[in-house]
Design a protein around this motif. Structure first.
Motif, PDB file in Angstrom:
ATOM      1  N   GLU A   6      -6.042 -23.165  16.541  1.00  0.00           N
ATOM      2  CA  GLU A   6      -6.592 -23.805  17.734  1.00  0.00           C
ATOM      3  C   GLU A   6      -7.922 -24.456  17.368  1.00  0.00           C
ATOM      4  OE1 GLU A   6      -8.414 -21.709  21.453  1.00  0.00           O
ATOM      5  OE2 GLU A   6      -6.219 -21.703  21.627  1.00  0.00           O
ATOM      6  N   ILE A   7      -8.148 -25.658  17.890  1.00  0.00           N
ATOM      7  CA  ILE A   7      -9.437 -26.326  17.694  1.00  0.00           C
ATOM      8  C   ILE A   7      -9.987 -26.718  19.061  1.00  0.00           C
ATOM      9  CG2 ILE A   7      -8.855 -27.221  15.403  1.00  0.00           C
ATOM     10  CD1 ILE A   7      -8.595 -30.004  16.773  1.00  0.00           C
ATOM     11  N   GLY A  31       1.873 -33.637  20.493  1.00  0.00           N
ATOM     12  CA  GLY A  31       2.057 -35.069  20.298  1.00  0.00           C
ATOM     13  C   GLY A  31       3.065 -35.424  19.230  1.00  0.00           C
ATOM     14  N   GLY A  32       3.618 -34.448  18.552  1.00  0.00           N
ATOM     15  CA  GLY A  32       4.609 -34.728  17.524  1.00  0.00           C
ATOM     16  C   GLY A  32       4.369 -33.941  16.253  1.00  0.00           C
ATOM     17  N   ARG A  33       4.747 -34.544  15.147  1.00  0.00           N
ATOM     18  CA  ARG A  33       4.657 -33.902  13.842  1.00  0.00           C
ATOM     19  C   ARG A  33       3.905 -34.827  12.890  1.00  0.00           C
ATOM     20  NH1 ARG A  33       9.707 -31.448  10.465  1.00  0.00           N
ATOM     21  NH2 ARG A  33       9.295 -29.696  11.822  1.00  0.00           N
ATOM     22  N   ALA A  34       3.089 -34.234  12.043  1.00  0.00           N
ATOM     23  CA  ALA A  34       2.333 -34.999  11.047  1.00  0.00           C
ATOM     24  C   ALA A  34       2.449 -34.291   9.704  1.00  0.00           C
ATOM     25  CB  ALA A  34       0.871 -35.114  11.447  1.00  0.00           C
ATOM     26  N   LEU A  54      -6.120 -36.799  15.193  1.00  0.00           N
ATOM     27  CA  LEU A  54      -5.073 -37.213  16.121  1.00  0.00           C
ATOM     28  C   LEU A  54      -5.526 -37.107  17.572  1.00  0.00           C
ATOM     29  CD1 LEU A  54      -1.995 -35.584  14.385  1.00  0.00           C
ATOM     30  CD2 LEU A  54      -2.423 -38.026  14.652  1.00  0.00           C
ATOM     31  N   VAL A  55      -6.194 -36.017  17.917  1.00  0.00           N
ATOM     32  CA  VAL A  55      -6.670 -35.825  19.284  1.00  0.00           C
ATOM     33  C   VAL A  55      -7.738 -36.859  19.626  1.00  0.00           C
ATOM     34  CG1 VAL A  55      -7.973 -34.246  20.772  1.00  0.00           C
ATOM     35  CG2 VAL A  55      -6.069 -33.399  19.398  1.00  0.00           C
ATOM     36  N   SER A  56      -8.629 -37.148  18.703  1.00  0.00           N
ATOM     37  CA  SER A  56      -9.679 -38.143  18.942  1.00  0.00           C
ATOM     38  C   SER A  56      -9.076 -39.531  19.102  1.00  0.00           C
ATOM     39  CB  SER A  56     -10.676 -38.149  17.789  1.00  0.00           C
ATOM     40  OG  SER A  56     -11.337 -36.895  17.716  1.00  0.00           O
ATOM     41  N   ALA A  57      -8.101 -39.874  18.294  1.00  0.00           N
ATOM     42  CA  ALA A  57      -7.447 -41.187  18.384  1.00  0.00           C
ATOM     43  C   ALA A  57      -6.683 -41.325  19.695  1.00  0.00           C
ATOM     44  CB  ALA A  57      -6.508 -41.398  17.207  1.00  0.00           C
ATOM     45  N   GLN A  58      -6.084 -40.240  20.150  1.00  0.00           N
ATOM     46  CA  GLN A  58      -5.340 -40.267  21.402  1.00  0.00           C
ATOM     47  C   GLN A  58      -6.290 -40.462  22.583  1.00  0.00           C
ATOM     48  OE1 GLN A  58      -3.380 -36.626  22.534  1.00  0.00           O
ATOM     49  NE2 GLN A  58      -1.646 -37.761  23.340  1.00  0.00           N
TER      50      GLN A  58
END
Length: 62
Positions: A6-7, A31-34, A54-58
């Motif tokens: 968790e972040i 949001g998917g898989r990376a 990913l969270v920041s870009a979203q």
């Protein structure tokens, strides 16, 4: 075996899970898989940084 982590970004908490496949870290989140190359870094560090990006870009796209 999947490991969860968790972040916190701002006030929101984001959960994901990751596992190591060879030298790649596979991370799944809402949001998917990376998939990222791990190299000499610890897989939990790679997964946490990727999720943070990913969270920041979203957030910027919204």
């Amino acid at each position: 075996m999947w490991q969860t982590f968790e972040i916190t970004v701002g006030e929101a908490k984001h959960r994901a899970r990751f596992r190591l496949m060879g030298r790649q870290v596979v991370m799944e989140w809402r949001g998917g898989r990376a998939v990222d190359w791990c190299g000499i870094l610890r897989p939990e560090v790679v997964a946490a940084q990727r999720l943070r990006r990913l969270v920041s870009a979203q957030a910027v796209a919204a």
